[in-house]
Design an enzyme around this catalytic site. Sequence first.
Site, short mmCIF file in Angstrom:
data_model
loop_
_atom_site.label_atom_id
_atom_site.label_comp_id
_atom_site.label_asym_id
_atom_site.label_seq_id
_atom_site.Cartn_x
_atom_site.Cartn_y
_atom_site.Cartn_z
NE ARG A 368 -3.76 -2.38 2.33
CZ ARG A 368 -4.60 -2.85 3.15
NH1 ARG A 368 -4.90 -1.92 4.15
NH2 ARG A 368 -5.30 -3.73 2.99
CG ASN A 404 -0.73 -7.05 -1.03
OD1 ASN A 404 -1.21 -7.92 -1.67
ND2 ASN A 404 -1.05 -6.35 -0.12
CD GLU A 405 -4.41 -5.15 -0.75
OE1 GLU A 405 -4.13 -4.25 0.19
OE2 GLU A 405 -5.14 -6.00 -0.74
CB ILE A 406 2.06 -1.07 -5.05
CG1 ILE A 406 1.71 -1.12 -6.37
CG2 ILE A 406 2.79 -2.39 -4.58
CD1 ILE A 406 2.79 -1.36 -7.49
NE ARG A 444 -4.15 -10.58 -3.15
CZ ARG A 444 -4.86 -9.44 -2.57
NH1 ARG A 444 -4.05 -8.23 -2.44
NH2 ARG A 444 -6.07 -9.39 -2.30
#
Length: 814
Positions: A368, A404-406, A444
Amino acid sequence: MKCIGLFTGLLLLSSLVLAQRQLRPFNDDWTYLENGAAARPEQLPATGWQPVALPHTWNQWDATDLLPGYRRNASWYKRALVLDKQPEDQILLRFEAANTKARIFVNQQLAGEHVGGYLGFDVDITPWLAAGENTIAVRVDNSYDPNLIPSQKADFFIYGGLTRDVWLVQRPKVHLHQLLVQTPKVNNQSAQTVAEVKLKVPTAAKAKGQLQCWLEDANGERVAERALPVDQDGSSATYQLSLSPLKSPQLWSPEEPYLYHLKVAFIPDSGQADTLAAKVGYRWYHFEPHGAFYLNGKRLLLRGTHRHEEHAGHGAAMPNALHRKDMEDIKEMGANFVRLGHYPQDPEVYKACDELGLIVWDELPWCRGGIGPETWQANTRRLLRQQILQNYNHPSIFFWSLGNEIYWLPDFQGGGDTTRLNDFLSILHNLAHELDPGRLTAIRKYYAGAGLVDVFSPSIWSGWYAGVYTNYEASLNKERERYPRFLHMEYGGSSHVGRHTETPVTGNGVLSADAWEETPNQVNIKNIAKQGDWTESYIVDLFDWHLSVSESTDWFAGNAQWAFKDFGTPLRPENAIPYVNQKGLTDRAGNPKDAYYVFKSYWAKAPFAYIESHSWTDRVGPEGQPREICVFSNADTVELYLNGASLGKRVRQIGNFPANNLRWPVLFESGTNTLMAIASAKGQVVARDSMSVNYRYEQPGAPAKVALAAKPLPNGNWLVEACIADENGRRVLDYEKRMYFSSDGPSRLLVNYGSPTRSQVLEMANGRAAIELEPFPGRTVVEVRNQDFKGAYLVLKFAEEAGSEKLKMLSDEE
């Protein structure tokens, strides 16, 4: 204080006596001080220090206590190092991690620093050491820093402290460094091996001698070797040693994780020698376009889960035995794949994966927060480089995940801009392949960059955040067409231990009324995460369905359930256990939930049987109403008995939902019922399971009171249970509100563990909540209350018992 004698062990090699570098644990005899104001050790007070052993985190308890937030600041660690003489070799401190920034001082002089958690680093402390007592002081800081990944908006705690082991390293001044082992070409007939290593020589020195490299099999027999002459002035030089191809290599796989041992030694014409070693696993792998995954030329379905690095009562400061146990439990369940989310983990984890045969998705902690400015980017590039070089020699690692979910919840203005994100993601992808051409990159849930990495995982939460679990197969087929190399990371949902229902939400998203309703009533549930009841019953069905799909889909590469164990998070204060993500197959203390046995029934090798559910021992229903009982087993057939009478044998059939055909309609008698399952394979009994169920035909009335009781536990503690009852004392199984425990007196409630029996506040499960109590002599009053019940009390009196280490409970009269 510990006196470290400067001596060198001996290694016999090729008829030469060589010095062996020393690696000693450095975890004991530290002191700790919470002080965020001091920037240097001379600013610290002399008093207030507490003795600690490493690993250590100052967020061990406050992460999952009842107060919002957790300590995000700096603290200090200090210890003495006593040397019997001035060191002639190099002395280093090796930190396996310091979360998230560290500055290391020796005798009040800054010796080194590191920015970024979850990775190891070395600090050469030789220049500041002297004979006698030396003081090591380490300032560690986990305070808010948006220029450092992971984002503060990530769904896990960023624990502060020296959360992993520390080592004292002694090595020659002329020494080897950064051994990287490559296996560029592997097949069943032969395997190539290339060792790349640096030789570091001090500026005013010269190194002349020989580099030797050799490969040993698991029995210690030498199977390949190579030597190079060395004549090097003071500098750092890189050498490559290519071994002769290994004929008919033993291959590494989840079924047979065979490991060779490679060693490189520098043998000088005079002076000390040095040796480095690495384990080598030969394997090759690929994806079919839009299809299956292949390892060593054979299709392998990746059967996976996820792991966060934390545990009840420890936080992230876990001893190696717990790290190892986590991985052994995952392997015992039958998994062959694990995603380490969302950061690199303890060296013991990778060692276990190499040895146990668990394929690893190793993830950069870009979780994130979007993209940041140049300082953020420089930190992130450096951390990826360090992660790859540090974990390079682990054959279990197949994938370098770049995040992940950057894109989500940017920390900086414009941080969610996809053009900037894509440009930087491409930089990371290219860096990963430059450092390690033999592995695949992955990410992802960043759709705009799906084509910029080698492997992509979309977000599919069928039956939890959206849709119903029976849509899973259709979702996989849809995503298959979009992504050439497709793995599915994260599926599942939350479950509260001991919470069950006779009518879980169906695979069509329908919640039916229970059997007591005169008029049938059904409700469509759109979002189970928000509208569901978090029962183990529902999650068992969800996982059973997902596994039946993945195990029978011949083109599918594989997936990984989220997550193996419940874990703490600052983002979920309103969960059934506050500040705990309860999507685990085990609770935060590692105790299996029902869902664990569903996975085991599909994947495990060792035979077993498990009656659903051992945490559901009180049930009600109208007389004559059968209840479906499922047995999860990997055996060929199972026979179920009720109160000694056989209900028949059933044959296991993969895809026959639920429980692969191992299910029976059961008519319980009023009162205590005994269930027994006998599992057989090839006509032989291989496993048994049994349990008791208290069944009532009377429907409970409205909640009227709290019944408190205590019972002894094998560990010497007592379990205090609170049950909601109606006016007639019948347990009210649908009561789910929060209950609050407290105590007064010498005995102590075990709280802040974030587990089902060591949490001061938690929701009830089928009208029950419990908490563990550590007894001490004297009178203790335990209270439980909420807004419905203004207080119920249990008086407990304990006394020492002659000849026993355990305390005995006294009656009211004693």
